[in-house]
Design an enzyme around this catalytic site. Structure first.
Site, mmCIF file in Angstrom:
data_model
loop_
_atom_site.group_PDB
_atom_site.id
_atom_site.type_symbol
_atom_site.label_atom_id
_atom_site.label_comp_id
_atom_site.label_asym_id
_atom_site.label_seq_id
_atom_site.Cartn_x
_atom_site.Cartn_y
_atom_site.Cartn_z
ATOM 1 N N PHE A 174 0.836 -1.195 0.000
ATOM 2 C CA PHE A 174 0.000 0.000 0.000
ATOM 3 C C PHE A 174 0.873 1.248 0.000
ATOM 4 O O PHE A 174 1.838 1.347 0.757
ATOM 5 C CB PHE A 174 -0.891 -0.001 1.253
ATOM 6 C CG PHE A 174 -1.927 1.095 1.286
ATOM 7 C CD1 PHE A 174 -3.007 1.079 0.418
ATOM 8 C CD2 PHE A 174 -1.823 2.139 2.201
ATOM 9 C CE1 PHE A 174 -3.975 2.072 0.453
ATOM 10 C CE2 PHE A 174 -2.787 3.150 2.245
ATOM 11 C CZ PHE A 174 -3.867 3.113 1.365
ATOM 12 N N TYR A 211 2.442 -5.522 -12.404
ATOM 13 C CA TYR A 211 3.097 -6.746 -11.954
ATOM 14 C C TYR A 211 3.694 -7.523 -13.132
ATOM 15 O O TYR A 211 4.770 -8.095 -13.032
ATOM 16 C CB TYR A 211 2.107 -7.621 -11.184
ATOM 17 C CG TYR A 211 1.764 -7.093 -9.806
ATOM 18 C CD1 TYR A 211 2.775 -6.686 -8.929
ATOM 19 C CD2 TYR A 211 0.451 -7.025 -9.365
ATOM 20 C CE1 TYR A 211 2.467 -6.215 -7.658
ATOM 21 C CE2 TYR A 211 0.133 -6.559 -8.090
ATOM 22 C CZ TYR A 211 1.151 -6.146 -7.253
ATOM 23 O OH TYR A 211 0.853 -5.693 -6.000
#
Lengths: 243, 243
Positions: free
Chosen positions: B169, B214
């Site tokens: 986060f 990713y």
């Protein structure tokens, strides 16, 4: 995805003498794996990788199983831990355990009207375990039929940690006999016993039967998350990166 | 899913004096969390739960974070472990660590032509950490901007264990500055340094931007697996079952 062709052919071979071992009754036990189970565990995870079509990425060896499951100084369930499902034509002795971290779960004498089990691997899956009151002669009729692998997990949104169920496998000839439910319950009961808050696992989206099974057990199926995995060359590249 | 309405309103409030803290340069550091970080960590995981619309299941407290992250006798990364992302208008001192399990990652003086950061929570996110050569006065300008939570994982199909990335986060006002990449790299580098074989995590299927991120980092996106989760009353029921 199904077993390899050779396994399918084996399934249709004629009955062998071992079939008669489980004529009308079968007993089951779930216990902590020991180092003696490593060869059987390796066969089980190899078969499971074949079942999931993942033989190409499969790198597990007997040594790696030993290192990952039995070298930790942590007690069971505080590091990767295997449970073994054993079956036998004879009832398992009930035992009292006050010192172990997992009390074996025993279900003696399941009755089946038409119990025809063609276990062509019976001899190779003979259990090497010899504890809990079994003497050597009795142990000759104890065989490994499945396993689960779990490890402690944590989700930052939850107060309590949990267990991640990495693998659950029942050998093909012992399916449909509620042993999967027994293994799953063993994990859930252990998590609850340890004061944990959850059990998590992944299921293939094409495996509707298994998804239904889990939902019947009270699990929440969470459709929105996808697994990402970094490994091999792509992971190693990060060891060389400086920015 | 986005921030709650009140957070959105805050984002459009006029500039405050703190904006000028990061006029053209910002420095970043990733380090192991300590017990002093628990209040800031709790705010971060709370915000992340809001972002994912999971406030209803959120049960994390400061006490549970402390218990799960700092009470284990295991060294970092052998049990649930948090890394903290700090930012500062001043460069972080480079440090040599031969005794810790994680060498802080420092990126000093990122240059941005138009660095306008409206951090309305700047004061509440002031870093409580005071190690690695920072004296108290310097530490006044160090703020917490994000975190990751990881724990050791194991996949029975792989030779080597891995790290599971449970949370990553970056606070909203610090996004788009490659801090996510920095955090992710820190985890991947650590796994590689520890001789592990993989880093795993879950991503929401609606989060295309993150999935692309990713995949650019070399990750395999595995579409077929779905998360199952047993918790709450359904898990507790297993503690009472005998069959």
């Amino acid at each position: 995805m199904e077993y390899s062709t050779s396994s399918l052919i084996n399934s249709f071979q004629p009955k062998e003498k071992h079939t008669t071992l489980f004529n009308h009754q079968i007993s089951a036990r779930i216990r902590l794996a020991t180092q003696l189970d490593v060869p059987n565990l390796h066969k089980l995870v190899t078969q499971m990788a074949e079942y999931h079509g993942l033989s190409q990425i499969f790198t597990t060896t007997e040594t790696s199983l030993y290192n990952n499951l039995f070298k930790s100084p942590n007690p069971p369930f505080h590091s990767p831990t295997a449970l073994i499902l054993e079956i036998s034509p004879n009832p398992f002795p009930q035992t009292n355990h006050t010192t172990t971290n997992f009390v074996p779960i025993i279900k003696n004498n399941y009755n089946f009207d038409n119990l025809e089990i063609l276990d062509h691997e019976l001899e190779t899956y003979r259990s090497k375990f010899n504890g809990h009151g079994h003497d050597n002669s009795n142990n000759c009729n104890v065989y490994v039929a499945g396993h689960v692998l779990v490890y402690p997990s944590y989700n930052g949104f939850f107060e309590k940690p949990g267990l991640f169920l990495d693998q659950m496998f029942v050998r093909k000839c012992y399916r449909g006999m509620k042993f999967g439910k027994l293994l799953f319950s063993a994990v859930a009961m252990q998590a609850e016993k340890m004061g944990m808050g959850m059990v998590d696992w992944l299921v293939a989206d094409w495996n509707e039967e298994t998804i239904n099974f889990y939902e019947k057990m009270g699990a929440h199926y969470i459709p929105e998350y996808r697994l990402c995995k970094l490994y091999g060359d792509q992971l190693q590249a990060f060891g060389k990166k400086s920015d």
